[in-house]
Design a protein around this motif. Structure first.
Motif, PDB file in Angstrom:
ATOM      1  N   TYR A 134       0.858  -1.235   0.059  1.00 36.72           N
ATOM      2  CA  TYR A 134      -0.102   0.109   0.062  1.00 36.72           C
ATOM      3  C   TYR A 134       0.921   1.255  -0.072  1.00 36.72           C
ATOM      4  CZ  TYR A 134      -4.054   2.926   1.188  1.00 36.72           C
ATOM      5  OH  TYR A 134      -5.096   3.894   1.013  1.00 36.72           O
ATOM      6  N   GLY A 135       2.041   1.150   0.496  1.00 38.47           N
ATOM      7  CA  GLY A 135       2.744   2.346   0.595  1.00 38.47           C
ATOM      8  C   GLY A 135       3.925   2.672  -0.470  1.00 38.47           C
ATOM      9  N   LEU A 136       3.932   1.542  -1.422  1.00 39.89           N
ATOM     10  CA  LEU A 136       4.742   1.744  -2.562  1.00 39.89           C
ATOM     11  C   LEU A 136       4.405   2.965  -3.132  1.00 39.89           C
ATOM     12  CD1 LEU A 136       7.132  -0.149  -3.572  1.00 39.89           C
ATOM     13  CD2 LEU A 136       5.611  -0.504  -5.398  1.00 39.89           C
ATOM     14  N   THR A 137       5.374   3.879  -3.272  1.00 38.64           N
ATOM     15  CA  THR A 137       5.262   5.070  -4.014  1.00 38.64           C
ATOM     16  C   THR A 137       5.288   5.095  -5.575  1.00 38.64           C
ATOM     17  OG1 THR A 137       7.477   5.827  -4.051  1.00 38.64           O
ATOM     18  CG2 THR A 137       6.067   6.215  -2.125  1.00 38.64           C
ATOM     19  N   THR A 138       4.753   6.048  -6.191  1.00 40.28           N
ATOM     20  CA  THR A 138       5.079   6.384  -7.258  1.00 40.28           C
ATOM     21  C   THR A 138       6.162   6.437  -7.980  1.00 40.28           C
ATOM     22  OG1 THR A 138       2.953   7.748  -7.714  1.00 40.28           O
ATOM     23  CG2 THR A 138       4.301   7.908  -9.392  1.00 40.28           C
ATOM     24  N   GLU A 139       7.110   7.225  -7.189  1.00 42.99           N
ATOM     25  CA  GLU A 139       8.471   7.212  -7.526  1.00 42.99           C
ATOM     26  C   GLU A 139       9.194   5.816  -7.623  1.00 42.99           C
ATOM     27  OE1 GLU A 139       6.603   9.165  -5.567  1.00 42.99           O
ATOM     28  OE2 GLU A 139       7.121  10.898  -6.960  1.00 42.99           O
ATOM     29  N   ALA A 140       8.856   4.995  -6.461  1.00 35.64           N
ATOM     30  CA  ALA A 140       9.354   3.718  -6.195  1.00 35.64           C
ATOM     31  C   ALA A 140       9.041   2.660  -7.338  1.00 35.64           C
ATOM     32  CB  ALA A 140       8.942   3.122  -4.982  1.00 35.64           C
ATOM     33  N   ARG A 141       8.033   2.723  -7.854  1.00 31.93           N
ATOM     34  CA  ARG A 141       7.372   1.999  -9.210  1.00 31.93           C
ATOM     35  C   ARG A 141       8.066   2.626 -10.227  1.00 31.93           C
ATOM     36  NH1 ARG A 141       2.312   2.750  -6.812  1.00 31.93           N
ATOM     37  NH2 ARG A 141       1.806   4.518  -8.217  1.00 31.93           N
ATOM     38  N   ALA A 142       8.210   3.840 -10.244  1.00 29.67           N
ATOM     39  CA  ALA A 142       8.857   4.497 -11.719  1.00 29.67           C
ATOM     40  C   ALA A 142      10.473   3.958 -11.459  1.00 29.67           C
ATOM     41  CB  ALA A 142       8.850   5.726 -11.688  1.00 29.67           C
ATOM     42  N   GLY A 143      11.054   3.933 -10.490  1.00 33.86           N
ATOM     43  CA  GLY A 143      12.535   3.680 -10.324  1.00 33.86           C
ATOM     44  C   GLY A 143      12.725   2.244 -10.597  1.00 33.86           C
ATOM     45  N   MET A 144      11.798   1.195  -9.954  1.00 32.56           N
ATOM     46  CA  MET A 144      11.991  -0.096 -10.129  1.00 32.56           C
ATOM     47  C   MET A 144      11.842  -0.397 -11.649  1.00 32.56           C
ATOM     48  SD  MET A 144      12.469  -3.217  -9.036  1.00 32.56           S
ATOM     49  CE  MET A 144      12.306  -3.000  -7.445  1.00 32.56           C
ATOM     50  N   ALA A 145      10.797   0.245 -12.650  1.00 32.30           N
ATOM     51  CA  ALA A 145      10.525   0.071 -13.820  1.00 32.30           C
ATOM     52  C   ALA A 145      11.922   0.415 -14.786  1.00 32.30           C
ATOM     53  CB  ALA A 145       9.409   0.623 -14.349  1.00 32.30           C
ATOM     54  N   ARG A 146      12.439   1.475 -14.382  1.00 36.63           N
ATOM     55  CA  ARG A 146      13.571   2.048 -14.998  1.00 36.63           C
ATOM     56  C   ARG A 146      14.898   0.768 -14.893  1.00 36.63           C
ATOM     57  NH1 ARG A 146      12.281   7.018 -13.267  1.00 36.63           N
ATOM     58  NH2 ARG A 146      13.642   7.268 -11.425  1.00 36.63           N
ATOM     59  N   ARG A 147      14.729   0.474 -13.795  1.00 35.33           N
ATOM     60  CA  ARG A 147      16.022  -0.489 -13.302  1.00 35.33           C
ATOM     61  C   ARG A 147      15.798  -1.781 -14.190  1.00 35.33           C
ATOM     62  NH1 ARG A 147      15.628   1.382  -8.455  1.00 35.33           N
ATOM     63  NH2 ARG A 147      14.474  -0.321  -7.340  1.00 35.33           N
ATOM     64  N   LEU A 148      14.370  -2.190 -14.249  1.00 35.85           N
ATOM     65  CA  LEU A 148      14.213  -3.463 -14.895  1.00 35.85           C
ATOM     66  C   LEU A 148      14.469  -3.497 -16.538  1.00 35.85           C
ATOM     67  CD1 LEU A 148      11.033  -4.882 -12.974  1.00 35.85           C
ATOM     68  CD2 LEU A 148      13.489  -5.252 -12.425  1.00 35.85           C
ATOM     69  N   ALA A 149      13.753  -2.238 -16.874  1.00 37.98           N
ATOM     70  CA  ALA A 149      13.779  -2.096 -18.404  1.00 37.98           C
ATOM     71  C   ALA A 149      15.328  -1.806 -18.774  1.00 37.98           C
ATOM     72  CB  ALA A 149      13.216  -0.922 -18.695  1.00 37.98           C
ATOM     73  N   ALA A 150      16.289  -1.351 -17.980  1.00 38.03           N
ATOM     74  CA  ALA A 150      17.757  -1.164 -18.060  1.00 38.03           C
ATOM     75  C   ALA A 150      18.441  -2.349 -18.489  1.00 38.03           C
ATOM     76  CB  ALA A 150      18.317  -0.104 -17.124  1.00 38.03           C
ATOM     77  N   THR A 151      17.833  -3.425 -17.771  1.00 33.95           N
ATOM     78  CA  THR A 151      18.798  -4.379 -17.984  1.00 33.95           C
ATOM     79  C   THR A 151      18.663  -5.280 -19.098  1.00 33.95           C
ATOM     80  OG1 THR A 151      16.848  -5.973 -17.157  1.00 33.95           O
ATOM     81  CG2 THR A 151      18.446  -5.207 -15.596  1.00 33.95           C
TER      82      THR A 151
END
Lengths: 481, 545
Positions: free
Chosen positions: A135-152
């Motif tokens: 519930y507490g996962l922020t917009t910024e945390a989702r965005a950062g995670m997506a960037r890291r995953l896509a970067a691989t």
């Protein structure tokens, strides 16, 4: 200050879900609009934080909220329901009136199903279905995670597409009758969360594709980086597949493929259908009684297979529901339970206890790792997942057709030797569960809630093993990658 | 029951009191358009513009280069023979673009403060991602729509008629057939009316009232010859951009030629006639095949429908339902042979009575009618304002206008807009021929009345499961093949198209397009004539390897 508190602006940092006190307050106002009889209210507010990406770039990030209020009026034993998503007095009053008109119509028409009394709460402990991390996962945390995953994927010159979703909801059932009797509410106030992360990696030429995904109530348990790594490796290893002849193959189904294959099986555990002479669990018509016998009590699959759920299982995280109890549908190969609703229990079994669907379930496993299964296979296929499985071709044998997807490999003499072009299969999970050679440890797989607006959908985790089975039937090759 | 005209009904209900009048009135949901809550005004009330623009202005003030807003007020009514279910919802969504990244925020409350919050939140969503690698969005130009309203024309507004009157009508049809021994007919109706307002920072503001209606008909017949239970249905009740007339009109162009009762009557006769034919096992092999309009529509829906969605072709749905076999749009456009020269497939959102018809899409674009396949060649894809930008080079090279085809759709305000398939029309053949004429031309082959399609995740290989497959000898249907299926590849299937029925033989069907994460469902219509194809592979799909 507005005259109607329900139309105040929602502050940017306001709670995204209705609190217990808000649910009760709304319900009390609804009850006040009703004239006589019983009124039942189901309130469900939800929040979705979502992120999609494709071609290694985020294509949409969203924050969405909504609520559903079902108003049921019970007049002279006849019930009727209307639905709204507005909490102001005028909307609630209108919903009550619409339900009443229909309930009265039902009395005149006398064609409605009889009202069944609610099931007593059997007092099971509340399972873990809420995660502050989700519930507490922020917009910024989702965005950062997506960037890291896509970067691989970007770093390897590959194209990724994926989805991250964190959701929360709160619901409550309330009844005016309980309120009048000063009795506790029908069900406790329930808060739930759900998280999912999945990623597809494709090579730009479109010759290979890999996928991995996870879901569950707790984002903290999902390990997105590991999923991304698996999708990436599967994409690279699946490139430039060779064509194999359709036919019967020994298969090693990874846990995801097992869950995909047995989904229609767990959906088929229905007593009413079996007693109607349909589906895989009908046995034969008893001529003397004029009733269909079912396969309850008979051995239907390999004795290593047990399919069950315990609402208190912390790994399953099942949303509580009145009357829920542990259920074992298949016990060491024997069919022991078929689901039935309350109405069936009341009229046919003289009890007030339903048997639930396998909303979340656990399938027993073994101790053989997928690596070990590969080593002990002379010739066979390793299957990542199954896709596009439609309605059974034949309901009685549960014959299914569907496709392999995102990684299929040939195993020769204990080693993976080639990527293989995808197949269409024509096979029954019952046949597969009777042709098992080896079983792996049961692990959670990707099985998210599919349709967020459906009021009746619970959370749907599944814990299943990898398995090796003989003679799996592949009927044609397909061109899709 | 005697059906009454809408005018007569309205004048009666204006003076009536009690349940009947109440059901016909809109339920008073509230919105805060000015400073305090009030019953939701009609969607074309000019004050709603100010409300919608609050979201646009808020997003622009927070840093969006572009923003749009959708307000929806949706009523759904489901009429079953023993139940009536009403659902009503309001929602609003704001979408914002910041440095090439999209953000979206939505909720159920219509008020100026909430619109302002959603505008800020949409920008917050976009900005969190705009920190990443650069992403370029070039929105195709759009003409601003200045304050216009459009109501989809329907003959009988289903929400202006008592649901009990409609229920009586359906029960009456059921009772009519119950008099026939061994026959049971079950009917249900489903209606949606959606009021929608759209505003964008491109200067558009428009409002629409859209209708969707569909029905369900199950026919159970016990054969008088051998007591066998037969099941069927009529195919004239799929989703349409029509009202209650879907059930009551004497005939509906391209939907049905007769009254609903007569269509059901004919279907019962057809079921009994089929049942008199001998049953044969499948003789696996290659056959020439004639498909009914419904089967051809299903083929279009499952092949070109998803495969020519531009976002899907470029991998935007790869993690969901899949990609497309038409996966290199810029190389394929204008050169790729998608089918036989007789094949021309156009898309539109303007066909009267079609369920995908709108005046403006969910980006404020007035959709155009455009060919996707022309004389067999792939010439265009389904586009939105962003995705049209991906084909700018092709449009410049071929002298076509750089524009969106208007395929953006947000099923509700709470949903973000996504590319959804518009209405599709498969052009008929030049000769006035129908399904039976095409069958009559077949000396030895297969005729297909209905089918269920199982496609792969690039819509390239397909398995058609027959639901009414006939063996044809010398132009006559001589046997039923109950377990028949067809295996095909989409490119070869369409290249093998040899004949199409004439314009009068075309029929229109509504279908749902599910896509996206989270999944959204939007409806569109497909119009198709019957067609003949050469040399398809007939199999028994129940046979294992």
């Amino acid at each position: 200050m507005s005259h109607h508190p329900h139309h105040d602006a929602i502050p940017d940092d306001a709670p995204r879900l209705l609190s217990k006190a808000q649910c009760e307050e709304i319900a009390r106002r609804i009850f006040a609009f009703a004239n006589g009889g019983e009124t039942r209210v189901w309130l469900h507010s939800w929040w979705n934080g979502e992120l999609r990406w494709a071609r290694n770039r985020v294509s949409l990030a969203s924050d969405r909220r909504d609520l559903t209020i079902n108003v049921e009026r019970v007049l002279d034993g006849v019930w009727s329901r209307t639905t709204t998503n507005q909490t102001d007095d005028a909307s609630l009053q209108a919903a009550v009136r619409a339900a009443e008109r229909q309930a009265r119509r039902g009395v005149a028409g006398a064609r409605r199903p009889p009202f069944t009394p609610p099931v007593p709460d059997l007092g099971r402990p509340d399972p873990a279905i809420w995660s502050d991390v989700t519930y507490g996962l922020t917009t910024e945390a989702r965005a950062g995670m997506a960037r890291r995953l896509a970067a691989t994927a970007d770093a390897k010159g590959l194209l990724s597409a994926g989805y991250i979703e964190t959701r929360g909801g709160a619901w409550m059932h309330l009844s005016s009758r309980r309120l009048a009797a000063n009795a506790p509410w029908d069900t406790p106030y329930v808060r739930w969360t759900q998280a999912q992360c999945s990623m597809t990696v494709r090579d730009p030429a479109g010759t290979g594709s890999g996928w991995a995904g996870g879901s569950g109530y707790d984002w903290a348990k999902l390990e997105p980086e590991a999923l991304a790594q698996r999708a990436l490796e599967k994409c690279i290893a699946s490139r430039n597949p060779v064509t194999l002849e359709p036919g019967r193959y020994t298969v090693i189904l990874e846990p995801q493929a097992v869950a995909d294959l047995i989904e229609p099986l767990v959906g088929s555990f229905r007593r009413d259908i079996a007693e109607g002479g349909l589906g895989p669990w009908a046995l034969a018509l008893d001529q003397a009684l004029g009733l269909w016998r079912t396969k309850l009590g008979l051995k239907v699959v390999d004795e290593r297979i047990t399919i069950s759920h315990d609402p208190a299982d912390p790994e399953l995280g099942i949303v509580p529901e009145a009357g829920m109890q542990p259920v074992t549908w298949i016990d060491r190969g024997i069919l022991t339970k078929l689901t039935h609703p309350r109405a069936y229990a009341l009229t046919r079994l003289n009890t007030n206890t339903p048997v639930r669907w396998p909303i979340g379930y656990r399938m027993s496993g073994g101790e053989t790792s997928v690596e070990e299964m590969i080593k002990t296979t002379k010739r066979g296929l390793l299957v990542t997942r199954l896709s596009n499985i439609a309605e059974p071709l034949d309901f009685a044998s549960l014959l299914l057709t569907g496709l392999t997807r995102d990684g299929l490999w040939l195993i020769e003499n204990g080693q993976i030797t080639k990527a293989v072009k995808n197949f269409r299969f024509t096979e029954s999970p019952l046949f597969v569960l009777n042709s098992i050679e080896q079983l792996g440890p049961a692990v959670p797989v990707f099985r998210p809630v599919k349709w967020p607006y459906d009021a009746d959908v619970g959370l749907t985790p599944a814990i299943v093993p990898a398995l090796k089975a003989r003679d799996f039937s592949f009927t044609s090759t397909i061109d899709a990658i | 029951m005697t059906p009454r005209s809408r005018r007569a009904f309205l004048s009666a209900s204006a003076t009536a009191v009690g349940a009947l009048a109440l059901t016909t009135l809109p339920r008073p949901l509230l919105a805060t358009v000015g400073s305090r809550p009030e019953p939701v005004p009609p969607i074309d009330d000019p004050r709603l513009k100010g409300l919608a623009l609050r979201g646009v202005e808020s997003a622009r003030a927070a840093g969006a280069s572009y923003a749009d807003v959708r307000l929806t007020h949706t009523r759904v009514r489901n009429i079953l023979s023993s139940d009536i279910q009403d659902t009503e919802s309001m929602s609003v969504g704001v979408r914002a673009l910041v440095n090439g990244y999209w953000g979206f925020a939505s909720g159920p409350v219509w008020s100026p403060d909430e619109l302002a919050r959603l505008g800020r939140e949409a920008v917050h969503q976009a900005k969190a991602n705009a920190l990443g690698p650069s992403r370029v969005v070039e929105l195709a130009p759009v003409a601003a729509v200045p304050d216009q309203h459009w109501t989809m024309p329907v003959a009988q507004d289903p929400f202006a008629i008592s649901p009990f009157q409609m229920q009586d009508y359906l029960n009456g049809v059921e009772a009519h057939f119950a008099r026939r021994p061994g026959v049971v007919v079950g009917l249900a109706a489903y209606f949606v009316v959606q009021d929608k307002a759209f505003a964008s920072s491109a200067g558009s503001y428009c409002t629409q009232r859209l209708y969707q209606t569909n029905g369900f008909c199950q026919i159970n017949v016990i054969s008088p010859r051998d007591g066998q239970r037969l099941q069927g249905g009529v195919d004239c009740l799929s989703f349409a951009g029509l009202g209650w007339e879907l059930f009551t009109a004497p005939r509906l162009p391209q939907v049905r030629e007769h009254t609903l009762q007569e269509e059901i009557e004919r279907e019962i006769d057809a079921m009994l006639a089929d049942h008199r034919l001998p049953i044969k096992p499948v003789d696996v092999g290659r056959y020439d095949v004639v498909f009914s309009p419904r089967s051809v529509a299903e083929l279009v829906f499952s092949t070109f429908g998803p495969a020519t969605q531009l976002d899907r072709a470029l991998g935007y749905e790869a993690n969901a339902s899949g990609t497309s076999y038409l996966n290199k749009p810029l190389e394929m456009l204008g050169t790729y042979q998608a089918g036989a020269p007789a094949l021309t497939l156009t898309a539109d959102r303007s066909t009267p009575g079609a369920v995908g018809t709108v005046r403006w899409d969910d980006e404020g674009v007035a959709p155009d009618a455009f060919p996707i396949v022309k004389d067999g060649a792939l010439v265009d894809f389904q586009t939105t304002r962003e995705s049209a930008g991906w084909l700018k080079e092709y449009y410049a090279k071929t002298g076509k206008p750089f524009r969106s085809h208007g395929c953006a759709c947000a099923p509700q305000g709470v949903d973000a807009p996504l590319l959804h398939t518009p209405n599709l029309v498969l052009a008929p053949g030049p000769a006035a021929r129908d399904f039976d004429d095409l069958v009559a031309d077949l000396s030895d082959g297969i005729a297909v009345k209905a089918l269920v399609l199982e496609m792969d995740f690039q819509n390239v290989t397909g398995l058609a499961l027959g639901r009414g497959v006939y063996e044809v000898k010398k132009g006559k249907r001589v046997a039923m093949l109950p377990n028949a299926g067809l295996l095909f590849r989409s490119p070869e299937l369409w290249k093998g198209l040899v004949a199409l029925g004439g314009a009068a033989s075309a029929r229109r069907y509504g279908r749902s397009d599910n896509k996206g994460e989270p999944v959204q469902s939007a409806n569109h219509s497909i119009t198709a004539p019957p067609a003949a194809f050469k040399q398809l592979t007939l199999i028994d799909p129940l046979r294992k390897a």
